[in-house]
Write an enzyme that holds these catalytic residues in place. Structure first.
Site, short mmCIF file in Angstrom:
data_model
loop_
_atom_site.label_atom_id
_atom_site.label_comp_id
_atom_site.label_asym_id
_atom_site.label_seq_id
_atom_site.Cartn_x
_atom_site.Cartn_y
_atom_site.Cartn_z
N SER A 123 25.79 6.71 17.67
CA SER A 123 24.41 7.09 17.33
C SER A 123 23.40 6.25 18.10
CB SER A 123 24.16 6.92 15.83
OG SER A 123 24.36 5.56 15.45
N HIS A 144 27.63 13.77 17.98
CA HIS A 144 27.01 12.93 16.96
C HIS A 144 26.85 13.70 15.65
CE1 HIS A 144 23.31 10.63 15.33
NE2 HIS A 144 24.43 10.09 14.88
N GLU A 156 24.65 16.74 17.09
CA GLU A 156 24.02 16.60 18.39
C GLU A 156 25.13 16.53 19.45
OE1 GLU A 156 19.90 14.18 17.55
OE2 GLU A 156 21.76 13.03 17.56
N ASN A 194 17.00 10.53 16.24
CA ASN A 194 16.58 9.14 16.14
C ASN A 194 15.45 8.79 17.10
OD1 ASN A 194 18.12 8.16 14.01
ND2 ASN A 194 19.92 7.89 15.30
#
Length: 505
Positions: A123, A144, A156, A194
């Site tokens: 991540s 991910h 992802e 993120n």
């Protein structure tokens, strides 16, 4: 390129929470699954734990007994890494250390065939950097998953610099075949979620650090006005302050200390004090037995104004006029070349947050952006020390007459929801401009990955393509440190709107 055939074995290396979750997803989808962990005996314990979760799925009616039994037969722990030979996909979920991951994948290349797809669930680390250690980096991709992997739909699919298109496509279609919603992403700090989510935390912390409002009030406004599932303070308590801060620092460092991603000093102090959130019993909030949750600031009742004058187009807040009329308050509309505001009986003005502060004007109260003014249950107001008490009371009473709770906060530019949404839109628009992902995939990622009520581009279409840039320009003019400066991509995004172009240079 199609998804992996269900007869193809899938391996998971690392059997912690994420590893077990990914293994369960592949197993329930119908693949044979191999588990490996460097800690002796851990893979067998993980297999037992997954089997127990399958039993719970049967008890809940989400899996048939025959399906469970077949899945158990397909699940096998491996005592040695060599036990993964013959697998068509290996997903790594080990400790977040570049050297450890690189060493693992170098060892795997000596075991699996050259057409085996290799994937990392990282991540925070660069997919490109991990894959750079490989002899065949083209078959390496990021997958991910979000925790808990069996429940959350988003994956992802991250292409490193050397990832082959065929590898990324196969990983994408395999995730889809497993019942997930995959989004394609280039290898960039924070990937999609993120990266784009940083302002959600950063703006809340900035308002707090500037003494604009306390955590309970900021969280309540984000939930009850902005429509977010959780506020930034309660969400970081749930994630873990150390974990959330670590991601922020990782993104900040990876972008060469870009001021827009600067970590929060207040959060740093929280981590240093050991107040890591729910897991520690205390974070921004106290979770010990018997502790009372602080209440958000809510204004005392005030009488509604008899009438208001609407000058100009209220834009994103236009729905307020219908709500005001429904509350029995007279509304007179007047055309205005400049400005969009409500004029109150005492002469004071009520203005939608635009990035400026009330101290710049004689008698103004700002009100915050809402996802939906009809369904919002709370509205934030802000004003300067020079704003008259009558104007504050009339503004408060107006929104209370519409059935809203009112939180009066400090005179901070952009208030709470408006500045948060504007910054999220800016980061998202820049990500598309730099080839990180498509608008559609970013919207999908933010709705499914962090439960935003709207994706950034859905917000942008609703508010107008120029809205975020205008607000951020005003904030940057007040505080030109660069933190809120709108990106070039956002400027171009707004100017691309039909009717916005000049006839001549």
């Amino acid at each position: 390129m199609t998804a992996l055939d269900l007869s193809s074995p899938v391996a998971v290396v690392g059997t912690g929470t994420m590893g077990q979750g990914i293994a369960q997803v592949a197993l329930v989808a119908g693949h044979p699954v191999r588990l490996y962990d460097a800690a002796p005996g851990q893979a067998r314990k993980a297999a037992d734990a997954i089997a127990a979760r399958l039993d719970r799925l049967v008890a809940k009616g989400r899996l048939g007994p025959a399906e469970r039994d077949a899945a158990r037969e397909r699940l096998r722990p491996a005592d040695e890494l060599t036990g993964l030979a013959g697998c068509a996909l290996v997903v790594e979920a080990v400790v977040e250390r570049l050297d450890v991951k690189q060493e693992l994948f170098r060892a795997l290349e000596d075991i699996v065939s050259d057409d085996c797809l290799l994937a990392t669930n990282t991540s925070s680390l660069s997919v490109t950097a991990i894959g750079g250690a490989l002899r065949v980096p083209g078959r390496f991709v990021g997958l991910h998953f979000f925790n808990p992997a069996p429940l959350l739909p988003l994956v992802e699919v991250v292409s490193g610099f050397a990832t082959d298109v065929t590898s990324a496509t196969r990983a994408h279609e395999t995730a889809r075949a497993w019942g997930k919603t995959p989004v394609a992403c280039a290898d960039t700090p924070g990937f999609i979620v993120n990266r784009v989510a940083r302002p959600f935390y950063a703006e809340a912390f900035a308002v707090y650090e500037s003494q604009g409002a306390d955590p309970a009030t900021i969280d309540a406004v984000l939930r009850e006005s902005g429509g977010f599932r959780m506020g930034a303070f309660e969400l970081t308590d749930l994630i873990g302050q150390d974990v959330n801060e670590s991601v922020t620092h990782s993104v900040w460092r990876s972008f060469f200390h870009d001021v827009r991603f600067t970590p929060s000093l207040a959060q740093r102090r929280l981590v240093e004090s050991g107040r890591l959130g729910r897991k520690a019993g205390i974070g921004w909030y106290d979770y010990t037995d018997g502790a009372e949750r602080p209440e958000p600031h809510t204004a005392e009742p005030a009488g509604p104004p008899a009438c208001v004058v609407a000058e100009g187009d209220l834009g994103p807040a236009a729905e307020l006029l219908a709500l005001i009329r429904e509350a029995g308050i007279e509304v007179r509309e007047e055309a205005e070349d400049e400005g969009t505001r409500l004029v109150l009986p005492g002469g004071g003005q009520l203005v939608l947050a635009d990035g400026r502060t009330s101290v710049e004007f004689s008698d103004v109260v700002y009100f915050d952006l809402a996802l939906d003014y009809r369904t919002a249950t709370r509205i934030a107001l802000s004003h300067s020390q020079d704003t008259s008490a009558r104007t504050v009371a009339e503004a408060t009473g107006l929104f209370q007459a519409l059935g809203k709770k009112v939180s009066v906060i400090g005179d901070v530019p952009g208030m709470i929801v408006a500045r948060t949404v504007a910054r999220i839109i800016d980061i998202a628009v820049e990500a598309v401009a730099k080839g990180v992902a498509t608008e559609e995939d970013i919207d999908t990622a933010m709705r499914l990955g962090v439960n935003y009520p709207l994706g950034p581009f859905e917000w942008g279409r609703r508010l107008g393509r120029g809205w975020a840039g205008d607000l951020l320009e005003e904030m940057h003019e007040i505080d030109p440190c660069g933190r809120c400066a709108p990106s070039l991509a956002l400027y171009q995004y707004a100017r691309a709107t039909p009717g916005k172009r000049e006839d001549t240079p």
